[in-house]
Write a protein that holds these residues in place. Structure first.
Motif, PDB file in Angstrom:
ATOM      1  N   GLU A  66      29.568  25.501  66.604  1.00 46.09           N
ATOM      2  CA  GLU A  66      30.337  26.732  66.738  1.00 46.09           C
ATOM      3  C   GLU A  66      31.822  26.424  66.864  1.00 46.09           C
ATOM      4  OE1 GLU A  66      29.924  30.881  69.137  1.00 46.09           O
ATOM      5  OE2 GLU A  66      29.673  29.066  70.329  1.00 46.09           O
ATOM      6  N   HIS A  67      32.620  27.176  66.116  1.00 47.10           N
ATOM      7  CA  HIS A  67      34.078  27.115  66.165  1.00 47.10           C
ATOM      8  C   HIS A  67      34.522  28.459  66.720  1.00 47.10           C
ATOM      9  CE1 HIS A  67      32.810  24.277  63.097  1.00 47.10           C
ATOM     10  NE2 HIS A  67      33.929  23.626  63.309  1.00 47.10           N
ATOM     11  N   VAL A  68      35.274  28.444  67.808  1.00 50.44           N
ATOM     12  CA  VAL A  68      35.609  29.689  68.495  1.00 50.44           C
ATOM     13  C   VAL A  68      37.090  29.758  68.861  1.00 50.44           C
ATOM     14  CG1 VAL A  68      33.295  29.963  69.471  1.00 50.44           C
ATOM     15  CG2 VAL A  68      35.043  28.746  70.768  1.00 50.44           C
ATOM     16  N   GLY A  69      37.517  30.961  69.174  1.00 52.49           N
ATOM     17  CA  GLY A  69      38.881  31.147  69.642  1.00 52.49           C
ATOM     18  C   GLY A  69      39.215  32.612  69.761  1.00 52.49           C
ATOM     19  N   GLN A  70      40.484  32.833  70.003  1.00 53.78           N
ATOM     20  CA  GLN A  70      41.005  34.189  70.170  1.00 53.78           C
ATOM     21  C   GLN A  70      42.252  34.320  69.306  1.00 53.78           C
ATOM     22  OE1 GLN A  70      42.668  35.111  74.072  1.00 53.78           O
ATOM     23  NE2 GLN A  70      41.569  37.052  74.013  1.00 53.78           N
ATOM     24  N   ILE A  71      42.414  35.493  68.705  1.00 53.48           N
ATOM     25  CA  ILE A  71      43.595  35.748  67.888  1.00 53.48           C
ATOM     26  C   ILE A  71      44.768  36.039  68.818  1.00 53.48           C
ATOM     27  CG2 ILE A  71      44.625  37.273  66.165  1.00 53.48           C
ATOM     28  CD1 ILE A  71      41.725  37.602  65.042  1.00 53.48           C
ATOM     29  N   LEU A  72      45.846  35.298  68.626  1.00 52.92           N
ATOM     30  CA  LEU A  72      47.019  35.425  69.488  1.00 52.92           C
ATOM     31  C   LEU A  72      48.135  36.244  68.866  1.00 52.92           C
ATOM     32  CD1 LEU A  72      47.208  31.713  70.703  1.00 52.92           C
ATOM     33  CD2 LEU A  72      46.110  33.662  71.845  1.00 52.92           C
ATOM     34  N   GLU A  73      48.239  36.201  67.545  1.00 54.74           N
ATOM     35  CA  GLU A  73      49.341  36.892  66.869  1.00 54.74           C
ATOM     36  C   GLU A  73      48.910  37.306  65.473  1.00 54.74           C
ATOM     37  OE1 GLU A  73      53.865  35.729  65.420  1.00 54.74           O
ATOM     38  OE2 GLU A  73      52.946  34.574  67.050  1.00 54.74           O
ATOM     39  N   LEU A  74      49.236  38.548  65.097  1.00 51.21           N
ATOM     40  CA  LEU A  74      48.981  39.065  63.750  1.00 51.21           C
ATOM     41  C   LEU A  74      50.258  39.715  63.254  1.00 51.21           C
ATOM     42  CD1 LEU A  74      45.568  40.950  64.155  1.00 51.21           C
ATOM     43  CD2 LEU A  74      45.955  38.892  62.826  1.00 51.21           C
ATOM     44  N   ASP A  75      50.779  39.232  62.147  1.00 50.68           N
ATOM     45  CA  ASP A  75      51.959  39.825  61.522  1.00 50.68           C
ATOM     46  C   ASP A  75      51.708  39.798  60.014  1.00 50.68           C
ATOM     47  OD1 ASP A  75      54.440  40.779  60.793  1.00 50.68           O
ATOM     48  OD2 ASP A  75      55.514  38.925  61.283  1.00 50.68           O
ATOM     49  N   ARG A  76      50.881  40.749  59.552  1.00 48.48           N
ATOM     50  CA  ARG A  76      50.472  40.789  58.148  1.00 48.48           C
ATOM     51  C   ARG A  76      51.661  41.060  57.251  1.00 48.48           C
ATOM     52  NH1 ARG A  76      48.630  44.439  54.104  1.00 48.48           N
ATOM     53  NH2 ARG A  76      46.978  43.473  52.880  1.00 48.48           N
TER      54      ARG A  76
END
Length: 140
Positions: A66-76
């Protein structure tokens, strides 16, 4: 132990929007993120928002990784930053940033992975290179 920054750059023949969106779409990301040539992607969960979690489970020779994490920044479509961890092998949580710019009729993605331990430095660079090559093949 010394932590390093690993940087990989890849040109894509598609727009920055298509590249950016591919990393957040489970149907597309499952084709290239953390997948191994002999493995089978068995689960993909992505909450595409700041603070959202993601999880990719690749079955390798009967073993789930399993590869896991949390999204910290989104600037599409310019920047995506997320935590990265593989708890089965290492408790460390590192940070990966994708910076995408338009380049001619396509785009260029620069991936920066911070906090990589010395013992994983070379394999991390090779792994991200393989992932970005697979991403390009999925999009082109």
């Amino acid at each position: 132990m010394t932590a390093h920054t690993v940087t990989v750059t890849r040109r894509f023949s598609v727009s920055p929007e298509r590249v950016f969106d591919a990393f957040l779409d489970p149907a597309i990301a499952g084709r290239f993120m953390f997948a191994t040539p002999t493995g089978e992607m068995v689960r993909i969960d992505i909450e595409p928002r700041v603070g959202g979690a993601y999880s990719f489970v690749d079955r390798r020779e009967g073993e789930d990784v399993e590869h896991v994490g949390q999204i910290l920044e989104l600037d599409r479509p310019r920047r995506l930053v997320f935590q990265f961890a593989v708890p089965k092998y290492d408790p460390a949580i590192t940070v990966v940033a994708l910076d995408i710019v338009a380049e001619g009729s396509g785009s260029r993605l620069t991936l920066t992975h911070e906090g990589v331990l010395d013992e994983y430095r070379e394999q991390t660079g090779r792994g991200w290179t393989t992932i970005l090559e697979a991403a390009a093949a999925s999009l082109e």
